[in-house]
Design a protein around this motif. Structure first.
Motif, PDB file in Angstrom:
ATOM      1  N   ILE A   1       0.850  -1.186   0.000  1.00  0.00           N
ATOM      2  CA  ILE A   1       0.000   0.000   0.000  1.00  0.00           C
ATOM      3  C   ILE A   1       0.886   1.237   0.000  1.00  0.00           C
ATOM      4  O   ILE A   1       1.980   1.228   0.594  1.00  0.00           O
ATOM      5  CB  ILE A   1      -0.954  -0.004   1.221  1.00  0.00           C
ATOM      6  N   VAL A   2       0.445   2.287  -0.695  1.00  0.00           N
ATOM      7  CA  VAL A   2       1.182   3.546  -0.697  1.00  0.00           C
ATOM      8  C   VAL A   2       0.168   4.675  -0.841  1.00  0.00           C
ATOM      9  O   VAL A   2      -0.836   4.535  -1.544  1.00  0.00           O
ATOM     10  CB  VAL A   2       2.244   3.591  -1.818  1.00  0.00           C
ATOM     11  N   TYR A   3       0.447   5.779  -0.150  1.00  0.00           N
ATOM     12  CA  TYR A   3      -0.468   6.917  -0.200  1.00  0.00           C
ATOM     13  C   TYR A   3      -0.075   7.867  -1.320  1.00  0.00           C
ATOM     14  O   TYR A   3       1.094   8.206  -1.485  1.00  0.00           O
ATOM     15  CB  TYR A   3      -0.451   7.676   1.130  1.00  0.00           C
TER      16      TYR A   3
ATOM     17  N   TRP B   1      -2.940   3.472  -3.074  1.00  0.00           N
ATOM     18  CA  TRP B   1      -2.748   2.505  -4.146  1.00  0.00           C
ATOM     19  C   TRP B   1      -2.323   1.173  -3.542  1.00  0.00           C
ATOM     20  O   TRP B   1      -1.433   1.123  -2.681  1.00  0.00           O
ATOM     21  CB  TRP B   1      -1.695   2.991  -5.136  1.00  0.00           C
ATOM     22  N   THR B   2      -2.958   0.097  -3.970  1.00  0.00           N
ATOM     23  CA  THR B   2      -2.685  -1.230  -3.430  1.00  0.00           C
ATOM     24  C   THR B   2      -2.517  -2.228  -4.563  1.00  0.00           C
ATOM     25  O   THR B   2      -2.846  -1.956  -5.719  1.00  0.00           O
ATOM     26  CB  THR B   2      -3.836  -1.706  -2.515  1.00  0.00           C
ATOM     27  N   LEU B   3      -2.035  -3.406  -4.197  1.00  0.00           N
ATOM     28  CA  LEU B   3      -1.920  -4.518  -5.145  1.00  0.00           C
ATOM     29  C   LEU B   3      -1.992  -5.817  -4.370  1.00  0.00           C
ATOM     30  O   LEU B   3      -2.001  -5.829  -3.131  1.00  0.00           O
ATOM     31  CB  LEU B   3      -0.616  -4.421  -5.946  1.00  0.00           C
TER      32      LEU B   3
ATOM     33  N   GLU C   1       0.555  -7.158   5.891  1.00  0.00           N
ATOM     34  CA  GLU C   1       1.384  -7.289   4.697  1.00  0.00           C
ATOM     35  C   GLU C   1       1.759  -5.954   4.064  1.00  0.00           C
ATOM     36  O   GLU C   1       2.523  -5.940   3.091  1.00  0.00           O
ATOM     37  CB  GLU C   1       0.644  -8.140   3.649  1.00  0.00           C
ATOM     38  N   ALA C   2       1.239  -4.843   4.587  1.00  0.00           N
ATOM     39  CA  ALA C   2       1.444  -3.571   3.893  1.00  0.00           C
ATOM     40  C   ALA C   2       1.505  -2.413   4.881  1.00  0.00           C
ATOM     41  O   ALA C   2       0.682  -2.338   5.805  1.00  0.00           O
ATOM     42  CB  ALA C   2       0.314  -3.345   2.894  1.00  0.00           C
ATOM     43  N   VAL C   3       2.472  -1.513   4.647  1.00  0.00           N
ATOM     44  CA  VAL C   3       2.572  -0.311   5.472  1.00  0.00           C
ATOM     45  C   VAL C   3       3.022   0.851   4.607  1.00  0.00           C
ATOM     46  O   VAL C   3       3.775   0.672   3.647  1.00  0.00           O
ATOM     47  CB  VAL C   3       3.556  -0.517   6.654  1.00  0.00           C
TER      48      VAL C   3
END
Length: 292
Positions: A39-41, A49-51, A256-258
């Motif tokens: 994830i990213v802002y 945005w994610t995947l 899983e995401a930061v």
């Protein structure tokens, strides 16, 4: 990529921690995003945005910050989601997809895709370029079970270089994390090992699943299932020469995401496993630092 060790017992024992005083649940992830891995802002559009990782579509998804609904879906053409494990951005707002998941340490096609910021309004995008790389220290595919150091699930971009933090899958896990540097430049590169750090000797609690750098580049965070490893008070990209601390989340799930929303606020996402997780959370560094 999915963990192939059993962590069911841990989830059951810690299920009562699904609501903690350290993280605030913002919302549940859309049902279509079952295996979020990064994830990213993005300030532009005010989106996360994610995947997803291996076995899923070669798409990225823009979630509305307000409610987590999917606002945009972009197919990344001329690519295959072999094992997309993280997403990051540069100062200009371009996105980068890390296709470097390597559970079995056998891959020879590790790469990063650049997605130009100007293509984020479209339904289909072709990578601006591809960065391929290898680890010079890896000479066997796979290495011995005690040397499975070459999986990565976390990275970020800083001053035209990528910094990758490995997920140690070795037998006899001791918390060793290798830190590699790869230039943000099209073509093939040999990753440069710039250092090592240690977390703890428990895989379920200390394997690194994502990484991020703050907008002012003063802090780096590494994510595990129940804590943040914080690196700060470093100079330039000497991330390992500053201070390292571990911040408890008091909440166990398959995180899983930061990413950083700003220099203080962290956004964390987890996969849904055994009815636990599948959410997006918010936490502040000041609050996390205050937890004993």
């Amino acid at each position: 990529m999915k963990n192939y060790i059993s962590i069911t017992a841990v989830f059951i024992l810690l299920a009562c921690q699904n609501s903690s005083g350290t993280l605030t649940k913002l919302y549940s992830l859309p049902k279509k995003l079952k295996e979020i891995s990064g994830i990213v802002y993005s300030e532009k559009g005010n989106l996360f945005w994610t995947l997803e990782d291996s076995g899923n579509a070669n798409k990225i998804y823009g979630l509305r910050v307000l409610d987590g609904a999917v606002d945009k879906t972009i197919t990344i053409e001329n690519t295959s989601n072999i094992d997309w494990e993280d997403i990051t951005k540069d100062k200009a707002g371009n996105l980068y997809i890390g296709d470097f998941g390597n559970n079995d340490n056998v891959r020879k096609d590790l790469c990063i895709y650049k997605i130009d910021k100007n293509s984020l309004e479209k339904e289909n995008a072709i990578p601006a370029y591809k960065i391929s790389f290898s680890y010079p220290e890896q000479t066997a595919f796979p290495p011995k079970k005690t040397k499975l150091f070459f999986d990565v699930e976390g990275f970020f971009e800083y001053k035209n270089n990528f910094y990758l933090f490995t997920k140690n899958r070795s037998k006899g896990f001791d918390g060793t994390v290798l830190v590699y540097k790869v230039p943000n430049k099209a073509g093939f590169h040999k990753a440069v090992l710039i250092g090592k750090l240690k977390t703890c000797d428990n895989y379920n609690h200390c394997a690194i699943t994502s990484a991020a750098i703050s907008p002012d580049a003063s802090k780096v965070v590494l994510l595990t299932h129940d804590k943040i490893v914080l690196l700060e008070n470093f100079k330039g990209d000497d991330f390992l020469k500053g201070n390292q601390s571990q911040l408890k989340l008091n909440h166990f799930s398959q995180k899983e995401a930061v990413c950083f929303k700003n220099n203080e606020i962290l956004i964390i996402a987890d996969e849904k496993t055994n009815k636990i997780g599948g959410n997006v959370y918010e936490g502040t560094l000041s609050k996390l630092k205050s937890i004993p």
